[in-house]
Scaffold this active site. Structure first.
Site, mmCIF file in Angstrom:
data_model
loop_
_atom_site.group_PDB
_atom_site.id
_atom_site.type_symbol
_atom_site.label_atom_id
_atom_site.label_comp_id
_atom_site.label_asym_id
_atom_site.label_seq_id
_atom_site.Cartn_x
_atom_site.Cartn_y
_atom_site.Cartn_z
ATOM 1 C CE LYS A 73 74.129 60.698 112.389
ATOM 2 N NZ LYS A 73 73.425 61.979 112.296
ATOM 3 C CG ASP A 84 77.504 55.584 106.683
ATOM 4 O OD1 ASP A 84 77.162 56.507 105.912
ATOM 5 O OD2 ASP A 84 77.730 55.760 107.897
ATOM 6 C CE1 TYR A 88 73.638 63.068 105.261
ATOM 7 C CE2 TYR A 88 73.645 63.502 102.902
ATOM 8 C CZ TYR A 88 73.969 63.879 104.202
ATOM 9 O OH TYR A 88 74.620 65.078 104.422
HETATM 10 P P1 KE4 Z 1 77.661 64.130 109.339
HETATM 11 O O1 KE4 Z 1 78.622 64.667 108.315
HETATM 12 O O2 KE4 Z 1 76.318 64.855 109.290
HETATM 13 O O3 KE4 Z 1 78.242 64.057 110.751
HETATM 14 O O4 KE4 Z 1 77.352 62.610 108.966
HETATM 15 C C1 KE4 Z 1 76.885 62.309 107.682
HETATM 16 C C2 KE4 Z 1 76.152 60.980 107.720
HETATM 17 C C3 KE4 Z 1 76.794 59.855 107.255
HETATM 18 N N1 KE4 Z 1 76.193 58.645 107.274
HETATM 19 C C4 KE4 Z 1 74.936 58.497 107.751
HETATM 20 C C5 KE4 Z 1 74.303 57.138 107.744
HETATM 21 C C6 KE4 Z 1 74.227 59.615 108.254
HETATM 22 O O5 KE4 Z 1 72.961 59.454 108.719
HETATM 23 C C7 KE4 Z 1 74.837 60.881 108.247
HETATM 24 C C8 KE4 Z 1 74.135 62.134 108.754
HETATM 25 N N2 KE4 Z 1 72.809 61.950 109.233
HETATM 26 C C9 KE4 Z 1 71.947 63.088 109.148
HETATM 27 C C10 KE4 Z 1 70.575 62.694 109.692
HETATM 28 N N3 KE4 Z 1 69.921 61.751 108.900
HETATM 29 C C11 KE4 Z 1 72.499 64.256 109.900
HETATM 30 C C12 KE4 Z 1 71.514 65.374 110.155
HETATM 31 C C13 KE4 Z 1 71.815 66.576 109.322
HETATM 32 O O6 KE4 Z 1 72.184 66.407 108.135
HETATM 33 O O7 KE4 Z 1 71.667 67.678 109.869
#
Ligand code: KE4
Length: 421
Positions: A266, A238, A143
């Site tokens: 993060k 990523d 993801y």
């Molecule tokens: P954000 O747009 O949520 O800040 O980041 C997206 C993203 C991009 N790349 C990786 C590897 C990620 O894990 C994420 C977002 N992670 C999720 C949890 N697995 C965020 C939690 C959520 O969607 O509320």
């Protein structure tokens, strides 16, 4: 007891889709009412009903130092008093870009944005601008945020295009996204040989953590490095989760594989909204205003978020022993789960990332991850929650361990896991 959470959830659902601002928070995969959190300090979170729990979600990664770290709070509070946002460059952005380049040398230049999604979206646009090619390869089960082109599943013409995995995404937007299988070299080779000079980039989570934690098979990352060089495509790591999590230099340091572009989020923001994309100068110099690849953002690099990010990275840099400490604590948890489950679960760990799969077989890719028993995971989640242990409300997320988790926290958690399993 979750009376107030239940009340808040009902009220939330009146004005917020599903009552949450991000889907996983709705606890739909585990069939419980989401706990509305009132506060968090160190390794603990406290919900609206006053239940204190040991937190292994850590806001999905940012909380490597523990919640409300005094040093970070102090810098953020100070920054607030001088104004929240100027829409103009500031000293802290210079310091943060410099520190990121020092800790992750492949990121000679970087651009701050406001989320991991925005970082990935921008990095992919840049890779396409730099190579003049349109197609990208991602991996099933990884993801990378919710930008249109990445919400895909392998379509019938899997070798040439994908189909949207969300309503509202026009088929045209996913035509240029190809889907390979994590840890499956042949699936990558097949896509490259079917599209020899049309692939701009491969984007990968160097340790997958969005299908639960799935480690790269030995040599898989260096294989991706080699095949992208061979075909003139860029390799994008990523590292939104693994950046500053697996080591001070992220997964690229941990596994000694250097990508062309990296995305961060993060931990980079220390709990405030920061995403980052960056790489070597000759690529990043294509980004506006000096280059033809446009990208912008009102709150990008704002003085409060950069105060949180800078202080967090400075604390990590000053005390790199944290990585060994949190890895050891995570190993202790992993051992306790394996011992209690007697082969009924698969535990995958990378540094301070951990997943407990309810599967007797090993979990090494999307196929084996999704074969897990999610009903048993839901029961496991609920039993832990009732005993004051807060883990991810989904089989396909990770447990995060912070420097604030004490040995007593870990021992208590091991005890509860043994009871529950
Ligand atoms: P954000 O747009 O949520 O800040 O980041 C997206 C993203 C991009 N790349 C990786 C590897 C990620 O894990 C994420 C977002 N992670 C999720 C949890 N697995 C965020 C939690 C959520 O969607 O509320």
């Amino acid at each position: 007891m979750d009376t107030i959470s239940k009340e808040l959830f009902e009220a939330a659902k009146q004005h917020i889709p599903g009552g949450v601002n991000s889907p996983v928070r709705a606890f739909r995969a585990v069939g419980r009412t989401p706990r509305f959190i009132a506060s968090a300090h160190g390794s603990r979170i406290t919900d609206a009903d006053g239940n204190e729990m040991i937190d292994y979600v850590c806001s999905w990664g940012p909380g490597i130092l523990g919640h409300a770290h005094p040093g970070v709070i102090e810098k953020v509070t100070e920054a607030c008093k001088d104004g929240l946002t100027f829409g103009a460059p500031t000293r802290r952005e210079v310091e943060l870009a410099k520190l990121i380049a020092e800790l992750m040398p492949s990121m000679e230049m970087s651009r701050l944005v406001n989320s991991g999604t925005e970082a990935v979206m921008s990095a992919i646009r840049l890779a396409r601008g730099y190579t003049g090619r349109d197609k990208i390869i991602k991996f099933k089960g990884c993801y990378h945020g919710h930008s249109d082109g990445l919400l895909v599943k392998a379509g019938s013409g899997a070798l040439t295009s994908s189909i949207p995995d969300s309503a509202g995404v026009p088929a045209d937007y996913t035509r240029n996204t190809l889907v390979a299988l994590y840890n499956d070299k042949a699936s990558v080779e097949e896509l490259f040989s079917a599209n020899p000079d049309r692939i701009a980039a491969v984007i990968v989570e160097p340790v997958a953590a969005n299908m639960g934690v799935v480690l790269p098979a030995p040599g898989f990352l260096s294989f991706l490095r080699d095949i992208t060089v061979k075909y003139g495509a860029l390799l994008i790591f990523d590292e939104v989760i693994t950046g500053f999590r697996l080591s001070l230099g992220g997964a690229q340091e941990y596994y000694h594989v250097t990508p062309d572009l990296t995305t961060l989020g993060k931990i980079a923001g220390g709990g405030m909204p920061i995403g980052v994309y960056g790489g070597r100068r000759e690529i990043m110099e294509l980004v506006s205003p000096i280059g033809p690849v446009y990208q912008a953002g009102t709150l990008s690099g704002n003085p409060v978020a950069t105060a949180a990010g800078l202080q967090t990275l400075r604390i990590l840099k000053e005390d790199p022993g944290i990585y060994q400490r949190i890895e050891k604590k995570t190993e202790r948890l992993a051992d306790a789960v394996r011992e209690a489950a007697e082969g009924r679960v698969c535990v995958n760990q990378a540094g301070s990332l951990l997943s407990v799969f309810f599967s007797e077989a090993g979990v090494t890719d999307y196929e084996s991850a999704t074969a897990s028993d999610t009903d048993r995971y839901a029961a496991y989640f609920g039993s832990l929650l009732d005993r004051g242990i807060y883990v991810a409300p989904s089989q396909f997320e990770a447990m995060f361990v912070s420097d604030a988790h004490t040995d007593a926290d870990i021992e208590f958690t091991c005890q509860v896991i043994k009871e529950v399993l």
